[in-house]
Design an enzyme around this catalytic site. Structure first.
Site, PDB file in Angstrom:
ATOM      1  N   ARG A  74       3.740  -0.470  -4.999  1.00  0.00           N
ATOM      2  CA  ARG A  74       3.527  -0.973  -3.649  1.00  0.00           C
ATOM      3  C   ARG A  74       2.211  -1.749  -3.514  1.00  0.00           C
ATOM      4  NH1 ARG A  74       6.811   1.357   0.025  1.00  0.00           N
ATOM      5  NH2 ARG A  74       5.377   0.802   1.661  1.00  0.00           N
ATOM      6  N   LYS A 109      11.728 -15.625 -11.157  1.00  0.00           N
ATOM      7  CA  LYS A 109      11.456 -14.553 -12.127  1.00  0.00           C
ATOM      8  C   LYS A 109      10.402 -14.993 -13.123  1.00  0.00           C
ATOM      9  CE  LYS A 109      12.737 -12.066 -10.775  1.00  0.00           C
ATOM     10  NZ  LYS A 109      13.273 -11.373  -9.660  1.00  0.00           N
ATOM     11  N   HIS A 133      15.247 -37.784  -7.991  1.00  0.00           N
ATOM     12  CA  HIS A 133      14.779 -38.340  -6.717  1.00  0.00           C
ATOM     13  C   HIS A 133      13.296 -38.068  -6.486  1.00  0.00           C
ATOM     14  CE1 HIS A 133      18.755 -39.655  -5.580  1.00  0.00           C
ATOM     15  NE2 HIS A 133      19.229 -38.468  -5.967  1.00  0.00           N
ATOM     16  N   TRP A 155      -2.710  -2.834  -1.559  1.00  0.00           N
ATOM     17  CA  TRP A 155      -2.405  -4.252  -1.726  1.00  0.00           C
ATOM     18  C   TRP A 155      -3.185  -4.942  -0.622  1.00  0.00           C
ATOM     19  CZ3 TRP A 155      -0.081  -8.295   1.038  1.00  0.00           C
ATOM     20  CH2 TRP A 155       0.272  -9.415   0.278  1.00  0.00           C
ATOM     21  N   LYS A 163       5.734  -4.500  -4.815  1.00  0.00           N
ATOM     22  CA  LYS A 163       7.199  -4.417  -4.816  1.00  0.00           C
ATOM     23  C   LYS A 163       7.792  -4.429  -3.403  1.00  0.00           C
ATOM     24  CE  LYS A 163      11.198  -3.266  -6.889  1.00  0.00           C
ATOM     25  NZ  LYS A 163      11.785  -4.492  -7.437  1.00  0.00           N
ATOM     26  N   ASN A 189      -1.276   2.532   5.474  1.00  0.00           N
ATOM     27  CA  ASN A 189      -0.427   1.458   4.967  1.00  0.00           C
ATOM     28  C   ASN A 189       0.089   0.704   6.173  1.00  0.00           C
ATOM     29  OD1 ASN A 189       1.627  -0.133   3.854  1.00  0.00           O
ATOM     30  ND2 ASN A 189       3.096   1.549   3.872  1.00  0.00           N
ATOM     31  N   GLY A 190      -0.220  -0.585   6.235  1.00  0.00           N
ATOM     32  CA  GLY A 190       0.245  -1.386   7.365  1.00  0.00           C
ATOM     33  C   GLY A 190      -0.812  -2.385   7.759  1.00  0.00           C
ATOM     34  N   CYS A 229       0.866  -1.165   0.000  1.00  0.00           N
ATOM     35  CA  CYS A 229       0.000   0.000   0.000  1.00  0.00           C
ATOM     36  C   CYS A 229       0.910   1.224   0.000  1.00  0.00           C
ATOM     37  CB  CYS A 229      -0.935   0.094   1.201  1.00  0.00           C
ATOM     38  SG  CYS A 229      -2.053  -1.282   1.352  1.00  0.00           S
ATOM     39  N   GLU A 261      16.565 -18.467  -8.624  1.00  0.00           N
ATOM     40  CA  GLU A 261      16.154 -17.090  -8.924  1.00  0.00           C
ATOM     41  C   GLU A 261      15.496 -17.009 -10.306  1.00  0.00           C
ATOM     42  OE1 GLU A 261      15.422 -14.411  -7.775  1.00  0.00           O
ATOM     43  OE2 GLU A 261      15.599 -12.957  -9.379  1.00  0.00           O
ATOM     44  N   GLU A 289       6.826 -15.498 -11.393  1.00  0.00           N
ATOM     45  CA  GLU A 289       6.110 -14.341 -10.844  1.00  0.00           C
ATOM     46  C   GLU A 289       5.532 -13.427 -11.924  1.00  0.00           C
ATOM     47  OE1 GLU A 289       8.286 -11.353  -8.568  1.00  0.00           O
ATOM     48  OE2 GLU A 289      10.118 -11.888  -9.594  1.00  0.00           O
TER      49      GLU A 289
HETATM   50  C1  F6R Z   1      10.913 -10.788  -6.766  1.00  0.00           C
HETATM   51  C2  F6R Z   1      11.098  -9.777  -5.749  1.00  0.00           C
HETATM   52  C3  F6R Z   1      10.824 -10.138  -4.338  1.00  0.00           C
HETATM   53  C4  F6R Z   1      11.736  -9.345  -3.405  1.00  0.00           C
HETATM   54  C5  F6R Z   1      11.370  -9.623  -1.941  1.00  0.00           C
HETATM   55  C6  F6R Z   1      12.303  -8.897  -0.996  1.00  0.00           C
HETATM   56  O1  F6R Z   1      11.258 -10.320  -8.027  1.00  0.00           O
HETATM   57  O2  F6R Z   1      11.419  -8.647  -6.037  1.00  0.00           O
HETATM   58  O3  F6R Z   1      10.964 -11.505  -4.133  1.00  0.00           O
HETATM   59  O4  F6R Z   1      13.067  -9.713  -3.644  1.00  0.00           O
HETATM   60  O5  F6R Z   1      10.066  -9.214  -1.712  1.00  0.00           O
HETATM   61  O6  F6R Z   1      12.295  -7.529  -1.231  1.00  0.00           O
HETATM   62  P1  F6R Z   1      13.506  -6.621  -0.816  1.00  0.00           P
HETATM   63  O7  F6R Z   1      14.676  -7.001  -1.631  1.00  0.00           O
HETATM   64  O8  F6R Z   1      13.042  -5.226  -1.085  1.00  0.00           O
HETATM   65  O9  F6R Z   1      13.726  -6.885   0.646  1.00  0.00           O
END
Ligand code: F6R
Length: 596
Positions: free
Chosen positions: A30, A477, A496, A75, A591, A101-102, A2, A473, A480
């Site tokens: 956000r 990517k 396995h 969010w 994000k 926000n929270g 948020c 990773e 998501e």
């Molecule tokens: C995926 C992604 C998330 C963040 C995670 C931690 O692409 O961006 O998995 O890596 O939410 O966020 P930060 O790095 O801001 O602590």
């Protein structure tokens, strides 16, 4: 998650609705389930709905002439995305209007204690805050005391913007755990969840701390502790450039940020080396030298960078290193060594799960270092030391340049500890930047591969050694942003159990960057191929075979994750593009994850 923004005052040419809406557009990373604004124009006017800020724009009355507004992009945590659950929320008489926000953890308790029979309209915890402010005000407290009273009894996180319809020449804000900044203007003042939401209007900022209460007027900003004691704080000049937050010629931020990786690596080299030496805060160097074990704590992509960091710290600096999921560590804390160093990896520096660990380990007296992209972020402020990524603002929800930057910074830190030859490392990092450029200059290959192979419901990335960490990773990517169910697997582990999922046409992408596992991974490739998989191989040139689809120029194997990840970022991008998805704002995500 948020985002909130608020504005009070007047500046020639600025219309409040536009200030709030443009701030919300910057905050959409956000959360983007719903959005809303409150404008004061001879009374409170609220516009809100589920959907994006672009939709909200179509609802807002542009003719309103106002000096006060607050806004929110959501969010969802409490209640589905809907018009009634969208912020702002009001107290039952409509006197108090708030954005939040929270997460309020004890909302049920508070409802039972103070708000029995209250006619709640939404399913949100936020409405409880509005109701409580009114409750305490009706019970004889002045508004400021009522807000501070509420701050004192709610448990959880909040960044709040609060409007009292009876006093439109002032609005209130409060902060605990969720990020919030004040922006100081000439004739106006603002709040925002981050600098990007404000920077278009002013670069004069005041940082806020937890449990602070703020009174904003057009010509003044007063900060108080939760107990009402006045706090003086010097403003600072934010150096973020408003143009850093624009997409420019790119269709999506993600593609821009993938392309920015060579610059980010070069900037890191410029910041962390002098001509002939490493350039790292000597206190950090000393702490690292004295530690017997590193604990890397992070979430998501940052945690995946942490796995590569483990490899670097153990193989280069010879320091045993553990990587922990932040949300697990708080409640299931492992045994800690005698002289631990906690490294918090976080692009945003705001991740609530990581912060909960930081709070915990600080109480235990352990040393902490945050590696983050955001100067002045919560994790940076609260840790003993910070190393910045200098990667530039990362806006796409899917993290790309922060991942490679985190690995580059950890490589330098580990190399410094091992007294690795400076010119060797600088040359290798320069090579990394050039190789990434070559990869991003040839994007068509990845579009073609994605269009041809990434058309199934599921997919696997496999690798051994550090390629396994990259596979994890790469899988994150792809899943998501394209919603293709993808797993990153240790290549040898597939047989396995998980190999049962391979069927005709299942895409399996193998990464090969280490000599000692080349043949083993190639055996695993044969295993999946013989069960029908369509295999794409990403390899370093010296280890490549004639049929590998993606061959990357050689770099020192220890730095290979910095280059092998890039084709996988592009594959994810093009798979999502091919499916017509909103690449920068994948469903259900946000994000900056500021709730636990
Ligand atoms: C995926 C992604 C998330 C963040 C995670 C931690 O692409 O961006 O998995 O890596 O939410 O966020 P930060 O790095 O801001 O602590």
């Amino acid at each position: 998650m948020c985002g909130i923004v608020g504005y009070i005052g007047f500046k020639e040419g600025l219309q409040v609705q536009e200030v709030i809406l443009s701030g919300l557009e910057k905050l959409e990373y956000r959360g983007y389930d719903s959005a809303g604004i409150c404008i004061y124009n001879d009374g409170i006017q609220i516009f809100k709905d589920k959907g994006r800020v672009a939709h909200l724009r179509t609802l807002v009355d542009n003719s309103l002439n106002s000096k006060l507004g607050i806004g929110h992009t959501r969010w969802a945590t409490h209640g589905i995305p809907s018009q009634s659950n969208s912020h702002p929320h009001q107290s039952k008489t409509g006197r108090f209007t708030i954005v939040h926000n929270g997460v309020i953890e004890n909302e049920m308790e508070l409802r039972e204690k103070y708000l029995e029979d209250y006619p709640f309209i939404s399913d949100t915890d936020t409405e409880v805050i509005a109701a409580l402010i009114e409750y305490f005000e009706e019970n004889g407290e002045d508004v400021e005391l009522a807000i501070r009273h509420v701050m004192g009894i709610i448990k959880g996180s909040y960044a709040l913007g609060i409007v009292d319809s009876r006093t439109p020449d002032v609005f209130y804000a409060a902060k605990n755990k969720s990020p919030l900044l004040v922006g100081l203007g000439d004739g106006f003042n603002m709040i925002g969840s981050d600098a990007m939401s404000i920077i278009k209007y002013t670069n004069q900022f005041i940082e806020l701390h937890d449990e602070e209460f703020i009174v904003l007027k057009s010509d003044s900003v007063s900060i108080y502790s939760i107990l009402g004691a006045k706090i003086e704080r010097t403003p600072y000049t934010e150096t973020l450039d408003a143009s850093d937050t624009e997409k420019g010629i790119y269709p999506y931020y993600m593609l821009k940020e993938i392309d920015e990786q060579p610059y980010a690596i070069r900037r890191i080299v410029a910041k962390y080396f002098t001509d002939t030496d490493y350039n790292i805060n000597p206190n950090i160097v000393e702490v690292l030298s004295n530690t017997d074990r590193i604990y890397i704590v992070a979430a998501g992509t940052s945690m995946n960078a942490g796995f590569v960091g483990k490899q670097l710290f153990e193989s280069i600096a010879k320091i045993p290193t553990e990587v922990h999921i932040a949300s697990e560590f708080v409640y299931n804390t492992p045994l800690i060594s005698k002289k631990p160093l906690f490294i918090f990896l976080s692009q945003s520096g705001e991740t609530a799960d990581s912060r909960a660990v930081l709070v915990k380990i600080k109480k235990l007296g352990y040393k902490s270092l945050t590696i983050t992209n955001v100067k002045g972020s919560t994790l940076s402020r609260e840790a003993d030391y910070t190393l910045l990524l200098h990667a530039g603002v990362e806006i796409a929800v899917a993290s790309t340049k922060a991942y490679t930057s985190q690995i580059a910074v950890m490589a330098i830190l580990a190399a410094n500890e091992a007294n690795m030859d400076v010119s060797f490392l600088k040359t290798q990092l320069a090579l990394v930047a050039n190789i990434i450029e070559t990869i991003t200059d040839n994007k068509l290959i990845y579009k073609e591969l994605a269009d041809k192979y990434l058309v199934k419901r599921n997919c696997f990335y496999i690798g051994r050694h550090v390629d396994y960490y990259v596979a994890i990773e790469a899988a994150l990517k792809l899943k998501e942003i394209s919603y293709i169910q993808t797993e990153g697997f240790a290549a040898g582990e597939l047989k396995h159990g998980t190999i049962a999922l391979i069927e005709q046409g299942t895409p399996v992408i193998a990464i090969i960057s280490q000599e000692n596992i080349n043949l083993n991974t190639r055996s695993n490739i044969k295993e999946v191929k013989s069960r029908g998989a369509n295999v794409i191989v990403i390899s370093l040139k010296s280890l490549s075979s004639a049929t590998d689809q993606v061959v990357i120029d050689d770099v020192d194997p220890i730095l290979a994750p910095l280059v092998t990840i890039v084709p996988t970022q592009l594959l994810a991008y093009y798979a999502a593009l091919g499916r017509g998805l909103d690449i920068d704002k994948p469903r259900n995500l946000a994000k900056s994850v500021t709730v636990e």
